[in-house]
Design a protein around this motif. Structure first.
Motif, mmCIF file in Angstrom:
data_model
loop_
_atom_site.group_PDB
_atom_site.id
_atom_site.type_symbol
_atom_site.label_atom_id
_atom_site.label_comp_id
_atom_site.label_asym_id
_atom_site.label_seq_id
_atom_site.Cartn_x
_atom_site.Cartn_y
_atom_site.Cartn_z
ATOM 1 N N UNK A 82 0.823 -1.211 0.000
ATOM 2 C CA UNK A 82 0.000 0.000 0.000
ATOM 3 C C UNK A 82 0.860 1.266 0.000
ATOM 4 N N UNK A 83 1.977 1.224 0.728
ATOM 5 C CA UNK A 83 2.913 2.345 0.669
ATOM 6 C C UNK A 83 3.363 2.576 -0.777
ATOM 7 N N UNK A 84 3.644 1.488 -1.470
ATOM 8 C CA UNK A 84 4.132 1.578 -2.852
ATOM 9 C C UNK A 84 3.072 2.219 -3.755
ATOM 10 N N UNK A 85 1.823 1.833 -3.579
ATOM 11 C CA UNK A 85 0.742 2.411 -4.391
ATOM 12 C C UNK A 85 0.620 3.912 -4.143
ATOM 13 N N UNK A 86 0.725 4.311 -2.881
ATOM 14 C CA UNK A 86 0.664 5.736 -2.554
ATOM 15 C C UNK A 86 1.834 6.489 -3.179
ATOM 16 N N UNK A 87 3.022 5.886 -3.152
ATOM 17 C CA UNK A 87 4.194 6.535 -3.744
ATOM 18 C C UNK A 87 4.029 6.706 -5.254
ATOM 19 N N UNK A 88 3.354 5.768 -5.895
ATOM 20 C CA UNK A 88 3.108 5.895 -7.340
ATOM 21 C C UNK A 88 2.161 7.062 -7.622
ATOM 22 N N UNK A 89 1.112 7.198 -6.827
ATOM 23 C CA UNK A 89 0.217 8.352 -6.986
ATOM 24 C C UNK A 89 1.002 9.652 -6.799
ATOM 25 N N UNK A 96 3.059 18.361 -11.192
ATOM 26 C CA UNK A 96 2.248 19.543 -11.511
ATOM 27 C C UNK A 96 1.450 20.094 -10.326
ATOM 28 N N UNK A 97 1.501 19.432 -9.168
ATOM 29 C CA UNK A 97 0.775 19.939 -8.002
ATOM 30 C C UNK A 97 1.742 20.307 -6.882
ATOM 31 N N UNK A 98 1.334 21.265 -6.062
ATOM 32 C CA UNK A 98 2.141 21.651 -4.903
ATOM 33 C C UNK A 98 2.038 20.574 -3.825
ATOM 34 N N UNK A 99 2.981 20.617 -2.887
ATOM 35 C CA UNK A 99 2.957 19.663 -1.769
ATOM 36 C C UNK A 99 1.655 19.796 -0.985
ATOM 37 N N UNK A 100 1.212 21.032 -0.758
ATOM 38 C CA UNK A 100 -0.029 21.252 -0.004
ATOM 39 C C UNK A 100 -1.230 20.637 -0.724
ATOM 40 N N UNK A 101 -1.291 20.796 -2.039
ATOM 41 C CA UNK A 101 -2.393 20.195 -2.798
ATOM 42 C C UNK A 101 -2.345 18.665 -2.729
ATOM 43 N N UNK A 102 -1.144 18.112 -2.817
ATOM 44 C CA UNK A 102 -1.029 16.643 -2.744
ATOM 45 C C UNK A 102 -1.414 16.167 -1.347
ATOM 46 N N UNK A 103 -1.018 16.909 -0.330
ATOM 47 C CA UNK A 103 -1.410 16.562 1.041
ATOM 48 C C UNK A 103 -2.932 16.523 1.171
ATOM 49 N N UNK A 104 -3.590 17.553 0.645
ATOM 50 C CA UNK A 104 -5.053 17.645 0.733
ATOM 51 C C UNK A 104 -5.711 16.512 -0.037
ATOM 52 N N UNK A 105 -5.146 16.143 -1.163
ATOM 53 C CA UNK A 105 -5.716 15.095 -2.002
ATOM 54 C C UNK A 105 -5.468 13.700 -1.430
ATOM 55 N N UNK A 106 -4.290 13.503 -0.838
ATOM 56 C CA UNK A 106 -3.917 12.171 -0.360
ATOM 57 C C UNK A 106 -4.486 11.844 1.021
#
Length: 202
Positions: A82-89, A96-106
């Motif tokens: 599951x860690x690996x799947x998250x790392x792929x996302x 193309x996204x900021x860290x904050x946007x990825x945090x909000x999405x993930x």
């Protein structure tokens, strides 16, 4: 220098046909140490490099993902499937996204589906999303051809020498505008998601 944009376009479109994603069944069903994670990613995502020296995933990146709440911490220094799947996302989003946007999405993804056994889990979500994306390749190729055709009819009053560059420049601009608009839409959609608690405290 004359740029053969027709050949370049065909080369780009051919490369779209070869685009593939890391299949979940290819990910080892055992926990991996960090060195094993980076080796796996380097091997399976090698075709996405622009330059041979580009880094796919490093130990520092992985540590930063965990530090920035993009990735749940490993268990005894080992990373699960599951860690690996998250790392792929994260790998795809970070271009193309900021860290904050990825945090909000993930955050809702990890909060609801990480280590979930019944119903939808990370693997089933990953598989469905990747299949949906692959189905869009032909649509994308049609769009690229249309934009290319439009660009080749631009700057008709320029000299032949100027047309070569200006038409390629217009093609790049149209592709860029498409990316720009889609990024704007993605950011608007992310803005509708609740901010993670750890961001609210900042």
């Amino acid at each position: 220098m004359t740029i053969n944009t027709d050949q370049l376009l065909e080369s780009i479109l051919d490369s779209l046909d070869r685009i593939d994603y890391v299949k979940s069944e290819d990910i080892p069903d055992i926990q991996l140490y960090m060195d094993q994670v980076t080796t796996f990613m380097d091997s399976h995502l090698a075709s996405t490099r622009r330059y041979p020296s580009d880094k796919i995933l490093t130990k520092t990146m992985i540590n930063n993902y965990a530090k920035n709440h993009l990735l749940p911490p490993p268990e005894k220094k080992k990373y699960s499937r599951e860690h690996m799947l998250l790392m792929l996302f994260i790998y795809y989003f970070k271009s193309f996204l900021s860290i904050t946007d990825i945090q909000t999405l993930m955050e809702p993804l990890t909060g609801k589906y990480f280590q979930k056994e019944d119903g939808y889990n990370l693997e089933s979500i990953y598989n469905e999303v990747m299949e949906l994306e692959k189905s869009q390749v032909d649509v994308l190729k049609d769009t690229v051809r249309r934009l290319y055709s439009t660009s080749q009819n631009s700057f008709s009053d320029a000299s032949e020498e100027e047309q070569d560059f200006l038409r390629q420049f217009s093609f790049i601009c149209m592709l860029s505008f498409d990316v720009y608009l889609k990024k704007q839409m993605i950011e608007r959609l992310i803005d509708q998601l609740p901010a993670p608690d750890f961001l609210k405290k900042k």
